[in-house]
Write an enzyme that holds these catalytic residues in place. Structure first.
Site, PDB file in Angstrom:
ATOM      1  N   ILE A  17       0.868  -1.182   0.000  1.00  0.00           N
ATOM      2  CA  ILE A  17       0.000   0.000   0.000  1.00  0.00           C
ATOM      3  C   ILE A  17       0.901   1.227   0.000  1.00  0.00           C
ATOM      4  O   ILE A  17       1.926   1.251   0.698  1.00  0.00           O
ATOM      5  CB  ILE A  17      -0.875   0.001   1.272  1.00  0.00           C
ATOM      6  CG1 ILE A  17      -1.565  -1.347   1.423  1.00  0.00           C
ATOM      7  CG2 ILE A  17      -1.845   1.179   1.279  1.00  0.00           C
ATOM      8  CD1 ILE A  17      -3.008  -1.442   1.103  1.00  0.00           C
ATOM      9  N   HIS A  57      -8.494  -6.290  -9.946  1.00  0.00           N
ATOM     10  CA  HIS A  57      -8.975  -6.962  -8.731  1.00  0.00           C
ATOM     11  C   HIS A  57      -9.883  -8.135  -9.133  1.00  0.00           C
ATOM     12  O   HIS A  57     -10.714  -7.977 -10.028  1.00  0.00           O
ATOM     13  CB  HIS A  57      -9.747  -5.967  -7.857  1.00  0.00           C
ATOM     14  CG  HIS A  57     -10.143  -6.543  -6.539  1.00  0.00           C
ATOM     15  ND1 HIS A  57      -9.249  -6.676  -5.492  1.00  0.00           N
ATOM     16  CD2 HIS A  57     -11.310  -7.057  -6.100  1.00  0.00           C
ATOM     17  CE1 HIS A  57      -9.873  -7.243  -4.471  1.00  0.00           C
ATOM     18  NE2 HIS A  57     -11.127  -7.478  -4.810  1.00  0.00           N
TER      19      HIS A  57
HETATM   20  C1  GRF Z   1      -4.778 -11.537  -9.629  1.00  0.00           C
HETATM   21  O1  GRF Z   1      -5.880 -12.296  -9.214  1.00  0.00           O
HETATM   22  C2  GRF Z   1      -5.088 -10.065  -9.484  1.00  0.00           C
HETATM   23  O2  GRF Z   1      -6.406  -9.729  -9.718  1.00  0.00           O
HETATM   24  C3  GRF Z   1      -4.771  -9.812  -8.044  1.00  0.00           C
HETATM   25  O3  GRF Z   1      -3.636 -10.595  -7.783  1.00  0.00           O
HETATM   26  C4  GRF Z   1      -3.601 -11.721  -8.673  1.00  0.00           C
HETATM   27  C5  GRF Z   1      -2.270 -11.685  -9.368  1.00  0.00           C
HETATM   28  O4  GRF Z   1      -2.011 -12.809 -10.149  1.00  0.00           O
HETATM   29  N1  GRF Z   1      -4.660  -8.407  -7.776  1.00  0.00           N
HETATM   30  P1  GRF Z   1      -0.724 -12.822 -11.106  1.00  0.00           P
HETATM   31  O5  GRF Z   1       0.494 -12.491 -10.250  1.00  0.00           O
HETATM   32  O6  GRF Z   1      -0.933 -11.824 -12.180  1.00  0.00           O
HETATM   33  O7  GRF Z   1      -0.650 -14.224 -11.637  1.00  0.00           O
END
Ligand code: GRF
Length: 186
Positions: free
Chosen positions: A86, A103
């Site tokens: 953050i 997200h």
């Molecule tokens: C994804 O589900 C994204 O939405 C979230 O963290 C995860 C990351 O996955 N914020 P990756 O590292 O891109 O495989």
């Protein structure tokens, strides 16, 4: 053409979709807050990387350090692709409208503090929702709020586990993120 910085904390499968997209040439730097496989993906694609450790620096110094790197690469747009740290309020305010996040839920549902990873999908199943999905949005003042850019839905199936739902949503993220980013670059 705007200069992009991509931020990761983990596997970087969403980063990979950007490296495979038309946005690749705009990516100037990939930053991680901890050792992450995403950095290897970037290196393989010939993109500069920086590991700016949250553990070593803490929140304030982390944001200050990132700010310097953003200036060095003349970054116009930050993409948080599975980034878990953050930022300070000052940093977030400075980048408002120029920092986006992906997200794994249909925000505003299942967002905010502590809602990340498998917990999101567990909450969707516990609530009995019939659909879930993913959201690309601008960073607002809090965690996972801010203007929505694009969303995509997936069905929730009767025999879903948090893991099977997570897999379906992640596959949808891989479609949505490059589409949203390419749209912003036009
Ligand atoms: C994804 O589900 C994204 O939405 C979230 O963290 C995860 C990351 O996955 N914020 P990756 O590292 O891109 O495989």
């Amino acid at each position: 053409m705007p200069n992009l910085a991509i931020f990761v904390s983990g596997g970087g499968s969403n980063l990979q979709t950007l490296l495979n997209s038309n946005a690749k040439d705009s990516i100037k730097i990939v930053i991680a807050d901890r050792p992450a496989f995403g950095l290897e993906r970037a290196e393989k694609a010939g993109i500069e990387t920086e590991l700016i450790s949250r553990k070593e620096l803490g929140k304030n110094k982390l944001s200050a350090e990132i700010d310097k790197v953003m200036a060095k690469y003349s970054i116009d747009l930050i993409i948080l692709a599975g980034y878990l740290s953050i930022f300070t309020e000052d940093f977030s305010a400075k980048w408002r409208g120029k920092m986006i996040n992906i997200h794994p839920s249909l925000l505003p549902k299942y967002g905010g503090m502590g809602m990340y990873g498998i917990r999101v999908h567990r909450a969707v199943l516990e609530a009995g929702d019939r659909e879930s999905g993913c959201t690309v949005h601008y960073l607002g003042e809090g965690v996972d709020n801010g203007e929505i850019i694009m969303q995509s839905t997936v069905p929730v199936r009767e025999n879903d586990t948090p893991e099977s739902l997570q897999k379906r949503v992640l596959a949808e993220e891989h479609q949505l993120l490059p589409k949203a980013v390419e749209g912003l670059l036009k």
